[in-house]
Enzyme design. Structure first.
Site, short mmCIF file in Angstrom:
data_model
loop_
_atom_site.label_atom_id
_atom_site.label_comp_id
_atom_site.label_asym_id
_atom_site.label_seq_id
_atom_site.Cartn_x
_atom_site.Cartn_y
_atom_site.Cartn_z
N LYS A 74 -1.75 18.98 -16.25
CA LYS A 74 -1.13 18.45 -17.47
C LYS A 74 -0.85 19.53 -18.52
CE LYS A 74 -2.47 13.61 -17.26
NZ LYS A 74 -3.01 12.46 -17.99
N ASN A 95 2.49 14.54 -19.29
CA ASN A 95 2.22 13.67 -18.12
C ASN A 95 3.51 13.16 -17.48
OD1 ASN A 95 2.96 11.68 -19.98
ND2 ASN A 95 1.60 10.18 -19.04
N1 NAP Z 1 -5.59 4.11 -19.13
C1 NAP Z 1 -4.80 5.13 -19.01
O1 NAP Z 1 -3.56 5.03 -19.06
C2 NAP Z 1 -5.41 6.49 -18.84
C3 NAP Z 1 -4.66 7.65 -19.10
C4 NAP Z 1 -5.29 8.90 -18.95
C5 NAP Z 1 -6.62 8.96 -18.52
N2 NAP Z 1 -7.29 7.80 -18.27
C6 NAP Z 1 -8.69 7.84 -17.84
O2 NAP Z 1 -9.43 8.54 -18.81
C7 NAP Z 1 -10.51 9.22 -18.20
C8 NAP Z 1 -10.53 10.67 -18.62
O3 NAP Z 1 -9.38 11.35 -18.17
P1 NAP Z 1 -9.16 12.92 -18.45
O4 NAP Z 1 -7.92 13.29 -17.78
O5 NAP Z 1 -9.32 13.22 -19.90
O6 NAP Z 1 -10.40 13.51 -17.64
P2 NAP Z 1 -11.17 14.88 -17.82
O7 NAP Z 1 -10.32 15.84 -18.59
O8 NAP Z 1 -11.65 15.25 -16.48
O9 NAP Z 1 -12.50 14.47 -18.62
C9 NAP Z 1 -12.59 13.93 -19.87
C10 NAP Z 1 -13.85 14.39 -20.61
O10 NAP Z 1 -14.93 13.50 -20.33
C11 NAP Z 1 -16.16 14.17 -20.53
N3 NAP Z 1 -16.98 14.01 -19.33
C12 NAP Z 1 -16.64 14.31 -18.05
N4 NAP Z 1 -17.66 14.01 -17.22
C13 NAP Z 1 -18.66 13.53 -17.99
C14 NAP Z 1 -19.98 13.06 -17.74
N5 NAP Z 1 -20.48 13.04 -16.50
N6 NAP Z 1 -20.73 12.64 -18.78
C15 NAP Z 1 -20.25 12.66 -20.04
N7 NAP Z 1 -18.99 13.09 -20.35
C16 NAP Z 1 -18.22 13.51 -19.35
C17 NAP Z 1 -15.83 15.65 -20.75
O11 NAP Z 1 -15.90 15.93 -22.15
P3 NAP Z 1 -17.11 16.82 -22.75
O12 NAP Z 1 -17.23 17.99 -21.84
O13 NAP Z 1 -16.64 17.16 -24.11
O14 NAP Z 1 -18.34 15.96 -22.74
C18 NAP Z 1 -14.40 15.75 -20.25
O15 NAP Z 1 -13.67 16.76 -20.86
C19 NAP Z 1 -10.36 9.00 -16.68
O16 NAP Z 1 -11.20 7.97 -16.28
C20 NAP Z 1 -8.90 8.60 -16.54
O17 NAP Z 1 -8.68 7.76 -15.42
C21 NAP Z 1 -6.72 6.58 -18.42
#
Ligand code: NAP
Length: 261
Positions: A74, A95
């Protein structure tokens, strides 16, 4: 028709990322094309081992009209684009890509999806009543969320496991802070299938009916985070409306080209 080659479709769309294990987008757009009789379009998965393969993909498929972008590209995809939408400059993540006469333009439809779904969740008075928001997680999705909160003039704190990355760690969240932040948004993957029993480390007993919990996770429909909040009387919304809205917005961007040709 089934054996038609990818290059034989007038418009090819797809998802780039790596690895691509499951894809909402492929299912969503394939069903859309089928249900709406859009026979000149196909949606495919393009797992790229490295983002430097993108120019070769574009070269191999001159009919590529649009791409969705997922982890881990991304942010890395931005240098490969000819233009980016104004909001992308602030969000720092793309995206959706529109490809028109060889020119690649980057968009972030997650921001649109989050904003629109927030309006579906909360009415104007509820939005105005929000003092502050807490954004859990500092990854890719949190960037679109931050952009929208700023746009709506809702001030927020970022919560991270790492004291360097956010305003607070989970252990720093006091009762006063929780009371002050009526909107709590989970942008971490905690609770997402298959690890459905995980949840952000909050003191859920401090939540009450003044709180609004928004979970970006969409599978399962009710995560432990939402279920715990609901038990305390909070209003809740999952990530499904955002997921559909971001996909529809991508189609709106691409459809303008499909119509022209
Ligand atoms: N509904 C939708 O349209 C939509 C769109 C985009 C994403 N999403 C969802 O949003 C979620 C995050 O997506 P992303 O792309 O941002 O993912 P990402 O970059 O992999 O992770 C998001 C953040 O979550 C925290 N994290 C990761 N593992 C963790 C753990 N075990 N415990 C606590 N915090 C944790 C971390 O922040 P820290 O290191 O700061 O703690 C990480 O930077 C996913 O489930 C995705 O499917 C949904």
């Amino acid at each position: 028709m089934k054996n038609k080659k990818l290059t034989e479709y007038q418009h090819l769309f797809g998802l780039i990322g790596f690895p691509i294990s499951h894809s909402f987008s492929k299912k969503y757009f394939s069903n859309k094309f089928l249900n709406e009789g859009i026979n000149n379009c196909l949606y495919e998965l393009f797992p790229l081992r490295d983002i430097s393969e993108l120019p070769y993909l574009i070269e191999d498929f001159p009919n590529l009209t649009g791409l969705n972008v997922t982890l881990p590209y991304k942010e890395l995809v931005i240098p490969y684009l000819d233009e980016i939408e104004e909001s992308v400059k602030e969000i720092g993540a793309v995206n959706t890509i529109k490809i028109e006469s060889g020119k690649l333009t980057g968009y972030n439809t997650d921001a649109f999806g989050f904003e629109e779904s927030l309006f579906q969740f909360l009415n104007e008075n509820q939005i105005k009543s929000i003092n502050k928001a807490l954004v859990l997680g500092t990854g890719g999705a949190s960037k679109a969320v931050k952009y929208v909160l700023k746009k709506l003039e809702i001030s927020y704190f970022m919560v991270s496991r790492d004291a360097e990355k956010g305003d607070f760690t989970y252990d720093d969240l006091t009762a006063n802070l929780i009371a002050e932040c009526q909107l709590i948004i989970n942008t971490t993957p905690l609770g997402m299938a298959p690890k459905m029993d995980s949840f952000p480390k909050l003191k859920y007993d401090l939540l009450d009916s003044n709180h609004f919990l928004y979970d970006l996770v969409y599978n399962p429909e009710k995560t432990v985070f939402l279920a715990k909040g609901e038990k305390q009387g909070c209003s809740i919304i999952n990530g499904l409306p955002m997921l559909y809205l971001q996909a529809e917005k991508a189609w709106e961007l691409w459809n303008s080209i499909v119509d022209k040709k």
